[in-house]
Design a protein around this motif. Structure first.
Motif, PDB file in Angstrom:
ATOM      1  N   LEU A  41       0.779  -1.105  -0.055  1.00  0.00           N
ATOM      2  CA  LEU A  41       0.162  -0.055   0.047  1.00  0.00           C
ATOM      3  C   LEU A  41       0.882   1.190  -0.051  1.00  0.00           C
ATOM      4  N   GLY A  42       1.892   1.174   0.885  1.00  0.00           N
ATOM      5  CA  GLY A  42       2.863   2.523   1.046  1.00  0.00           C
ATOM      6  C   GLY A  42       3.497   2.573  -0.441  1.00  0.00           C
ATOM      7  N   ASP A  43       3.653   1.470  -1.033  1.00  0.00           N
ATOM      8  CA  ASP A  43       4.433   1.573  -2.381  1.00  0.00           C
ATOM      9  C   ASP A  43       3.721   1.966  -3.548  1.00  0.00           C
ATOM     10  N   GLY A  44       2.323   2.327  -3.284  1.00  0.00           N
ATOM     11  CA  GLY A  44       1.598   2.720  -4.441  1.00  0.00           C
ATOM     12  C   GLY A  44       0.811   1.748  -5.344  1.00  0.00           C
ATOM     13  N   ALA A  45       0.612   0.470  -4.807  1.00  0.00           N
ATOM     14  CA  ALA A  45       0.007  -0.594  -5.522  1.00  0.00           C
ATOM     15  C   ALA A  45      -1.543   0.097  -5.586  1.00  0.00           C
ATOM     16  N   SER A  46      -2.117  -0.312  -6.622  1.00  0.00           N
ATOM     17  CA  SER A  46      -3.568   0.049  -6.949  1.00  0.00           C
ATOM     18  C   SER A  46      -4.497  -0.834  -6.619  1.00  0.00           C
ATOM     19  N   GLY A  47      -4.116  -2.242  -6.318  1.00  0.00           N
ATOM     20  CA  GLY A  47      -5.142  -3.475  -6.305  1.00  0.00           C
ATOM     21  C   GLY A  47      -4.487  -4.403  -5.576  1.00  0.00           C
ATOM     22  N   PHE A  48      -5.492  -5.313  -5.057  1.00  0.00           N
ATOM     23  CA  PHE A  48      -4.903  -6.628  -4.536  1.00  0.00           C
ATOM     24  C   PHE A  48      -6.000  -7.724  -4.921  1.00  0.00           C
ATOM     25  N   LEU A  49      -5.395  -8.773  -5.545  1.00  0.00           N
ATOM     26  CA  LEU A  49      -6.391  -9.858  -6.052  1.00  0.00           C
ATOM     27  C   LEU A  49      -5.944 -11.404  -5.495  1.00  0.00           C
ATOM     28  N   LEU A  50      -6.653 -11.969  -5.299  1.00  0.00           N
ATOM     29  CA  LEU A  50      -6.063 -13.294  -4.573  1.00  0.00           C
ATOM     30  C   LEU A  50      -6.066 -14.613  -5.924  1.00  0.00           C
ATOM     31  N   LYS A  51      -4.906 -15.081  -5.966  1.00  0.00           N
ATOM     32  CA  LYS A  51      -4.908 -16.038  -7.046  1.00  0.00           C
ATOM     33  C   LYS A  51      -5.833 -16.949  -6.910  1.00  0.00           C
ATOM     34  N   SER A  52      -6.553 -17.368  -5.765  1.00  0.00           N
ATOM     35  CA  SER A  52      -7.373 -18.365  -5.812  1.00  0.00           C
ATOM     36  C   SER A  52      -8.781 -17.753  -5.962  1.00  0.00           C
ATOM     37  N   GLY A  53      -8.954 -16.464  -6.186  1.00  0.00           N
ATOM     38  CA  GLY A  53     -10.361 -15.794  -6.224  1.00  0.00           C
ATOM     39  C   GLY A  53     -10.939 -16.017  -7.443  1.00  0.00           C
ATOM     40  N   ASP A  54     -12.305 -15.460  -7.416  1.00  0.00           N
ATOM     41  CA  ASP A  54     -13.166 -15.608  -8.663  1.00  0.00           C
ATOM     42  C   ASP A  54     -12.293 -14.912 -10.040  1.00  0.00           C
ATOM     43  N   PRO A  55     -12.621 -15.554 -11.125  1.00  0.00           N
ATOM     44  CA  PRO A  55     -11.892 -15.020 -12.162  1.00  0.00           C
ATOM     45  C   PRO A  55     -12.711 -13.722 -12.789  1.00  0.00           C
ATOM     46  N   ARG A  56     -13.910 -13.528 -12.143  1.00  0.00           N
ATOM     47  CA  ARG A  56     -14.342 -12.266 -12.729  1.00  0.00           C
ATOM     48  C   ARG A  56     -13.761 -11.161 -11.865  1.00  0.00           C
ATOM     49  N   GLU A  57     -13.284 -11.548 -10.693  1.00  0.00           N
ATOM     50  CA  GLU A  57     -12.563 -10.312  -9.948  1.00  0.00           C
ATOM     51  C   GLU A  57     -11.454  -9.950 -10.499  1.00  0.00           C
ATOM     52  N   LYS A  74     -12.424 -10.291  -0.406  1.00  0.00           N
ATOM     53  CA  LYS A  74     -11.853 -11.192   0.821  1.00  0.00           C
ATOM     54  C   LYS A  74     -10.311 -10.599   1.033  1.00  0.00           C
ATOM     55  N   VAL A  75      -9.760  -9.904   0.186  1.00  0.00           N
ATOM     56  CA  VAL A  75      -8.539  -9.182   0.481  1.00  0.00           C
ATOM     57  C   VAL A  75      -9.012  -7.791   1.369  1.00  0.00           C
ATOM     58  N   ALA A  76      -9.945  -7.225   0.956  1.00  0.00           N
ATOM     59  CA  ALA A  76     -10.331  -6.143   1.602  1.00  0.00           C
ATOM     60  C   ALA A  76     -10.492  -6.336   3.289  1.00  0.00           C
TER      61      ALA A  76
END
Length: 216
Positions: free
Chosen positions: A94-110, A128-130
């Protein structure tokens, strides 16, 4: 067309993610990398809209690669691919400026929604990450963080709180403009003011404040 760099040291993961993205006709994987150094070089060469980075990679990990990418090409939005065992890295990203977080095991639509959102200038946190981001950042003091977030948000105007809630929901400036029936330039001005008043470095940090304050 949204141009994506995909970086992961596991070839099967890259193949799977690339296949999911290929299913969306508006997204193109223009380069792949097996480590952080290669990812940074590919960003320099291909100038993608989005860099999708695994956190753990050899030679240069995803966090260090994200910092370099944000330095050499700020226009490229960075999205981190995470697993449930990597919560401790989220605050740093977050501090390094990432714009998003996604799970490798998450829904493909996400995955598709996340890439589209950050390409349009929005922040995107897999639901789930949030939840885990808030838990990890709270350090067991969620009530305290919530109170502080509500205090900061109280200093915003009603319209600014409305815009912040939409940022927290993952909407881009263009989407917010449509929702509020204003021009996109007005939304950009609101977002800039909100970031300044909250002391947030980017939209993801603002989105987390919106979550903690109960706006989302």
């Amino acid at each position: 067309m949204i141009r994506v760099l995909l970086a992961d040291d596991e070839a099967m993961v890259r193949a799977g993610v690339a296949a999911i993205l290929a299913a969306d006709g508006g997204i193109e994987v223009v380069a792949e990398a097996a480590d952080g150094h290669e990812a940074v070089e590919q960003v320099r060469l291909t100038r993608p809209d989005v860099a999708l980075l695994d956190i753990r990679m050899p030679r240069l990990d995803g966090l260090a690669a994200a910092r370099e990418i944000r330095s050499v090409r700020p226009e490229t939005a960075v999205v981190m691919l995470t697993t449930f065992g990597e919560d401790a890295y989220i605050g740093t990203a977050l501090g390094d400026g990432a714009s998003g977080f996604l799970l490798k095991s998450g829904d493909p639509r996400e995955l598709i929604a996340g890439v589209r959102a950050v390409a349009e200038g929005a922040a995107f946190l897999s639901p789930k990450v949030a939840k885990r981001v808030l838990t990890q950042l709270s350090g067991g003091a969620q009530l305290s963080r919530s109170a502080k977030a509500k205090e900061r948000v109280a200093g915003l105007t009603e319209r600014e709180r409305e815009v912040l809630a939409l940022v927290g929901s993952g909407l881009s400036n263009a989407d917010i403009a449509k929702r509020l029936h204003v021009v996109e330039g007005t939304v950009k001005a609101y977002v800039s003011t909100i970031l300044g008043r909250l002391g947030a470095r980017n939209r993801v940090q603002a989105a987390i404040t919106a979550y903690e304050a109960g706006l989302v």
